[in-house]
Design an enzyme around this catalytic site. Structure first.
Site, PDB file in Angstrom:
ATOM      1  N   SER A 145       0.837  -1.196   0.000  1.00 46.02           N
ATOM      2  CA  SER A 145       0.000   0.000   0.000  1.00 46.02           C
ATOM      3  C   SER A 145       0.873   1.248   0.000  1.00 46.02           C
ATOM      4  O   SER A 145       1.736   1.415   0.872  1.00 46.02           O
ATOM      5  CB  SER A 145      -0.916   0.020   1.224  1.00 46.02           C
ATOM      6  N   SER A 146       0.622   2.140  -0.951  1.00 49.12           N
ATOM      7  CA  SER A 146       1.365   3.399  -1.009  1.00 49.12           C
ATOM      8  C   SER A 146       1.006   4.304   0.168  1.00 49.12           C
ATOM      9  O   SER A 146       1.770   5.209   0.515  1.00 49.12           O
ATOM     10  CB  SER A 146       1.073   4.130  -2.318  1.00 49.12           C
ATOM     11  N   ASP A 293      -7.965   2.343  -8.122  1.00 47.56           N
ATOM     12  CA  ASP A 293      -9.321   2.781  -7.796  1.00 47.56           C
ATOM     13  C   ASP A 293     -10.219   2.856  -9.021  1.00 47.56           C
ATOM     14  O   ASP A 293     -11.442   3.011  -8.889  1.00 47.56           O
ATOM     15  CB  ASP A 293      -9.296   4.144  -7.095  1.00 47.56           C
ATOM     16  N   ARG A 324     -12.516  -5.970  -3.004  1.00 51.35           N
ATOM     17  CA  ARG A 324     -13.180  -5.448  -4.199  1.00 51.35           C
ATOM     18  C   ARG A 324     -13.193  -6.438  -5.360  1.00 51.35           C
ATOM     19  O   ARG A 324     -14.112  -6.421  -6.185  1.00 51.35           O
ATOM     20  CB  ARG A 324     -12.531  -4.125  -4.631  1.00 51.35           C
TER      21      ARG A 324
END
Length: 414
Positions: A145-146, A293, A324
């Site tokens: 995760s950034s 996203d 997701r």
């Protein structure tokens, strides 16, 4: 609340919509403003996530509940850990307590932070006791995760010795790291990224500066999908520019393949979207490592247009508001899609049609609701738990109505 959607007439005249400020920019700037009081922010996002973060930054002792706001959880963990005298219990929703944070906590502990897990190792809730962090080097995995990396970057200029961050492995969502770098530079901080090493110099105070938040490109994606699925819809979106810091500003290039043309109006700081006749491909292949996203929106667009797609670089989607990838597979299958997923990719086969009158579950995920809504161009549908859009785009249903979609919101609590 349910959203019951029916396709409208879609007259050719242009629809003008003002999308709120970028959540990603707003949340970064709020952390920086708390560290450097000379920063003023214009056009701050009105999303739930940003409101929760803004409120939480006023508290240095006690319990802070950030509910579903994942960015707030990551950014506040670093922020409170670096604030001498802070004594915070940081918690969230049940889903937030299932989203890992161990990589960031380990990095902060290596800098000298005092953080305890209150329930499960590696997951919120956390007990944080703020300390002066004097260690100036840390290594962190870059392939998960950034936001972990940006959390460290945002506190770095206030650390007494600055910070060098060594990125281990392939970097996901690098565009968001570049956004953080750009905002740091904009307020006068020396910050660089070279050969997987981020270097940020310490700064005692910054000059007075006002920064205007650009409208949110992620939110714009749903209108790109709408134009792609329609025949003659034209939409103007404000306020967007070619010089965006947001990774999702790659949208105009992605949606060219679906026949959506983007004209930038520099004088009015807006974009005009309209449909052009193009030869549609049988299959679209995209690496979304920098723009994960957009995956839900693109998958739904492809399904609605009868185009197959291979989407990769989606490894971060399993630790979002919901898993997701699994959610996409389940809900698209209701519509007749043939779809397969693995840990970091999605493959959708060409559809021959859409099963009518589906009811789409949203899994407490704002992007599930908004990504599926444009399918109302093709079929009537119901979006369950429709109020979830307030997490990032509170005005979404109102703006969707402006495009010609008939949207009836039913409050189930009454």
């Amino acid at each position: 609340m349910k959203a019951i959607l029916h396709s409208g007439d879609f007259p050719v005249q242009n629809r003008k919509i003002i999308i709120g400020g970028s959540k990603s920019e707003s949340n970064r700037l709020l952390i920086l403003k708390s560290l450097f009081l000379n920063i003023r922010i214009k056009s701050l996002s009105e999303s739930d996530d940003t409101r929760v973060l803004e409120k939480s930054l006023k508290t240095l002792k006690g319990t802070v509940n950030i509910h579903h706001a994942g960015t707030a959880m990551r950014f506040l963990t670093a922020y409170y850990a670096s604030m001498e005298g802070a004594e915070i219990t940081l918690k969230g929703s049940q889903r937030m307590h299932e989203r890992p944070i161990g990589i960031l906590v380990e990095a902060l502990r290596n800098l000298g932070a005092d953080i305890e897990y209150l329930e499960n190792e590696g997951f919120p809730p956390l007990k944080i006791t703020g300390k002066k962090l004097t260690v100036d080097e840390v290594t962190i995995p870059a392939d998960v995760s950034s936001q972990y990396i940006s959390a460290l970057m945002l506190i770095a200029p206030k650390l007494p010795n600055g910070l060098k961050i060594y990125l281990d492995g392939d970097t996901v969502s690098e565009a968001y790291i570049q956004m953080t770098l750009s905002l740091l530079r904009r307020i006068g901080v020396k910050a660089s990224l070279n050969n997987n090493q981020i270097t940020i110099s310490p700064v005692e105070k910054v000059e007075e500066v006002e920064i205007a938040v650009e409208s949110d490109w992620s939110s714009a994606s749903y209108f790109y999908s709408l134009v792609a699925l329609s025949e003659n819809l034209k939409i103007t979106l404000s306020h967007f520019s070619k010089d965006s810091l947001q990774g999702d500003s790659f949208l105009p290039e992605i949606y060219k393949v679906f026949g959506v043309q983007t004209d930038f109006n520099t004088a009015e700081n807006s974009i005009n979207l309209y449909k052009q006749e193009v030869i549609l491909p049988n299959r679209v292949t995209l690496d979304l490592s920098n723009t994960p996203d957009l995956a839900q929106t693109i998958a739904v667009t492809c399904f609605g247009m009868g185009i197959a797609c291979n989407l990769t670089g989606l490894q971060t989607l399993k630790i979002k508001e919901t898993d997701r990838l699994s959610a996409l597979k389940k809900e698209l299958s209701k519509l007749g899609a043939v779809i397969t997923i693995d840990d970091n990719s999605l493959q959708l086969e060409r559809s021959s049609g859409i099963l009518p009158n589906p009811s789409i579950e949203t899994y407490e995920d704002h992007r599930m609701a908004m990504a599926f809504a444009p399918l109302a161009v093709k079929t009537d549908l119901i979006i369950e738990d429709a109020q979830v859009v307030s997490k990032s785009y509170p005005e979404f249903w109102k703006d969707l109505k402006m495009t010609g979609i008939n949207c009836d919101l039913k409050d189930l609590s009454k």
